[in-house]
Design an enzyme around this catalytic site. Structure first.
Site, PDB file in Angstrom:
ATOM      1  N   GLN A 243       1.228   2.840  -3.079  1.00 32.22           N
ATOM      2  CA  GLN A 243       0.156   3.929  -3.861  1.00 32.22           C
ATOM      3  C   GLN A 243      -0.174   4.979  -2.576  1.00 32.22           C
ATOM      4  O   GLN A 243      -1.196   5.726  -2.992  1.00 32.22           O
ATOM      5  CB  GLN A 243      -1.334   2.793  -3.477  1.00 32.22           C
ATOM      6  CG  GLN A 243      -1.066   1.813  -4.393  1.00 32.22           C
ATOM      7  CD  GLN A 243      -0.871   1.963  -6.143  1.00 32.22           C
ATOM      8  OE1 GLN A 243      -1.550   2.733  -6.427  1.00 32.22           O
ATOM      9  NE2 GLN A 243      -0.233   1.160  -6.512  1.00 32.22           N
ATOM     10  N   HIS A 244       0.504   5.036  -1.796  1.00 34.45           N
ATOM     11  CA  HIS A 244       0.108   6.234  -0.835  1.00 34.45           C
ATOM     12  C   HIS A 244       1.554   6.955  -0.508  1.00 34.45           C
ATOM     13  O   HIS A 244       2.149   6.596   0.577  1.00 34.45           O
ATOM     14  CB  HIS A 244      -0.562   5.590   0.466  1.00 34.45           C
ATOM     15  CG  HIS A 244      -0.965   6.507   1.605  1.00 34.45           C
ATOM     16  ND1 HIS A 244      -0.346   7.179   2.275  1.00 34.45           N
ATOM     17  CD2 HIS A 244      -2.195   6.835   1.608  1.00 34.45           C
ATOM     18  CE1 HIS A 244      -1.186   7.933   3.277  1.00 34.45           C
ATOM     19  NE2 HIS A 244      -2.345   7.970   2.696  1.00 34.45           N
ATOM     20  N   PHE A 245       2.161   7.725  -1.495  1.00 34.57           N
ATOM     21  CA  PHE A 245       1.437   8.146  -2.564  1.00 34.57           C
ATOM     22  C   PHE A 245       2.229   8.117  -3.834  1.00 34.57           C
ATOM     23  O   PHE A 245       3.785   8.132  -3.629  1.00 34.57           O
ATOM     24  CB  PHE A 245       1.017   9.806  -2.461  1.00 34.57           C
ATOM     25  CG  PHE A 245       0.061  10.234  -1.543  1.00 34.57           C
ATOM     26  CD1 PHE A 245      -1.214  10.007  -1.562  1.00 34.57           C
ATOM     27  CD2 PHE A 245       0.523  10.496  -0.129  1.00 34.57           C
ATOM     28  CE1 PHE A 245      -2.027  10.303  -0.571  1.00 34.57           C
ATOM     29  CE2 PHE A 245      -0.608  10.735   0.982  1.00 34.57           C
ATOM     30  CZ  PHE A 245      -1.850  10.598   0.651  1.00 34.57           C
TER      31      PHE A 245
ATOM     32  N   HIS B 223       0.895  -1.149   0.021  1.00 33.87           N
ATOM     33  CA  HIS B 223       0.018  -0.023  -0.151  1.00 33.87           C
ATOM     34  C   HIS B 223       0.857   1.316  -0.099  1.00 33.87           C
ATOM     35  O   HIS B 223       0.404   2.329  -0.496  1.00 33.87           O
ATOM     36  CB  HIS B 223      -0.894  -0.063   1.192  1.00 33.87           C
ATOM     37  CG  HIS B 223      -0.289  -0.225   2.362  1.00 33.87           C
ATOM     38  ND1 HIS B 223      -0.142  -1.338   3.172  1.00 33.87           N
ATOM     39  CD2 HIS B 223       0.100   0.764   3.403  1.00 33.87           C
ATOM     40  CE1 HIS B 223       0.778  -1.367   4.158  1.00 33.87           C
ATOM     41  NE2 HIS B 223       0.829   0.197   4.605  1.00 33.87           N
TER      42      HIS B 223
ATOM     43  N   VAL C 286       4.174   7.199   2.609  1.00 31.92           N
ATOM     44  CA  VAL C 286       4.172   7.356   3.991  1.00 31.92           C
ATOM     45  C   VAL C 286       2.877   6.719   4.624  1.00 31.92           C
ATOM     46  O   VAL C 286       2.209   6.117   3.981  1.00 31.92           O
ATOM     47  CB  VAL C 286       3.759   8.864   4.309  1.00 31.92           C
ATOM     48  CG1 VAL C 286       4.904   9.822   4.038  1.00 31.92           C
ATOM     49  CG2 VAL C 286       2.405   9.362   3.867  1.00 31.92           C
TER      50      VAL C 286
END
Lengths: 170, 129
Positions: free
Chosen positions: A33-35, A30, A46
């Site tokens: 994707q973040h970010f 994840h 982060v």
């Protein structure tokens, strides 16, 4: 708890306080994707705030569950406060210190302090505070799905010398 | 502790528990209708009042317990005379008169005003003194 979001329990004072840690790794998908990078900005991996809250919920839930011998399921019922002061990057370790404010047949109240240990810093920094309410509900059969992972967490924490964690062996 | 001091502390606790401004917590405000309290908030209120005033609140002492499961107290979703009487007896701090004319179960939340919380703490501290 359907999945573990803490790596180790450092200390347990039954019915009072539990300290746990979670290492943040860029191999957690994840974070990509973040970010992600955009046309104008580089990627900024982060830890999402809700996952920091999840860590505190697991630390607090284990503290509350242990206080009553894990006889009920402990369900996160309310997030009273979540104040987080900065972003947490991969390579850091998040520390959750949960304190049991009150507990009865209906539920439990837990106040939490979150700290971050980053290799780039000389000492840990306080990230913020997360206060939670849990409801006690009759234990479900499928809550056992997590039992093996839970035993692994406890065994690893005991082997690592977690203070008082041996009291959690079930 | 005077009633004003108790009320000020009760307002502080309710504002913290419900995540609202203290000036919204007026004495006549109802916890559910005006201040948006949900069921888990009632447990939170119990715990925080215990902490704030150093008192012990038993289950069913501040808010009713298992009311709707008792057929002598609730019939067809409406509180019976016995139900209203039981509320008055068990929860003397609450404002049962407020729903007497239309005692549907869904209105029970209205008997819990900010004043009712202050009443409860005042009685509790009075009993301990």
């Amino acid at each position: 708890m359907r999945w573990l979001w803490i790596d180790r329990i450092l200390a347990l004072e039954p019915g009072k306080r539990l300290v746990a840690r979670k290492a943040v790794s860029l191999s957690e998908p994840h974070l990509h994707q973040h970010f992600p990078a955009t046309e104008t900005e580089p990627a900024m991996p982060v830890v999402p705030g809700p996952l920091i809250i999840e860590g505190m919920a697991q630390a607090g839930g284990l503290l509350a569950g242990h206080a009553r011998g894990f006889k009920d399921d402990v369900v996160l019922a309310k997030l009273r406060k979540a104040e987080l002061g900065f972003e947490v990057q991969p390579g850091a370790v998040i520390e959750f210190e949960a304190t049991l404010v009150a507990i009865d047949d209906s539920g439990a109240s837990v106040d939490g302090i979150v700290r971050v240990l980053d290799p780039a810093w000389d000492s840990p920094k306080e990230l913020g505070a997360i206060d939670l309410m849990f409801a006690h509900v009759p234990a479900e059969r499928d809550s056992l799905l997590i039992a093996e992972a839970f035993r692994t967490l406890i065994a690893g924490s005991v082997q690592a010398g977690g203070d008082g964690v041996d009291q959690m062996v079930v | 502790m005077t009633r004003d001091e108790i009320q000020a502390r009760v307002q502080e606790v309710l504002a913290e528990v419900l995540g609202i401004d203290e000036d919204e917590v007026t004495p006549r405000a109802t916890l559910t209708g005006d201040l948006g309290a949900e069921s888990i908030d009632f447990l939170d209120i119990v715990f925080r009042l215990e902490q704030a005033f150093d008192i012990k609140i038993e289950q069913g002492e501040l808010f009713p317990e298992n009311l709707q499961q008792d057929a002598t107290y609730v019939q067809d979703g409406v509180l019976t005379e016995a139900g209203l009487a039981a509320l008055r007896e068990k929860l003397p701090h609450a404002e049962v008169d407020a729903i007497e004319a239309d005692p549907r179960l869904g209105r029970v939340g209205e008997i819990f005003t900010v004043d009712a919380m202050t009443n409860f703490v005042e009685r509790k501290l009075g009993a301990a003194a």
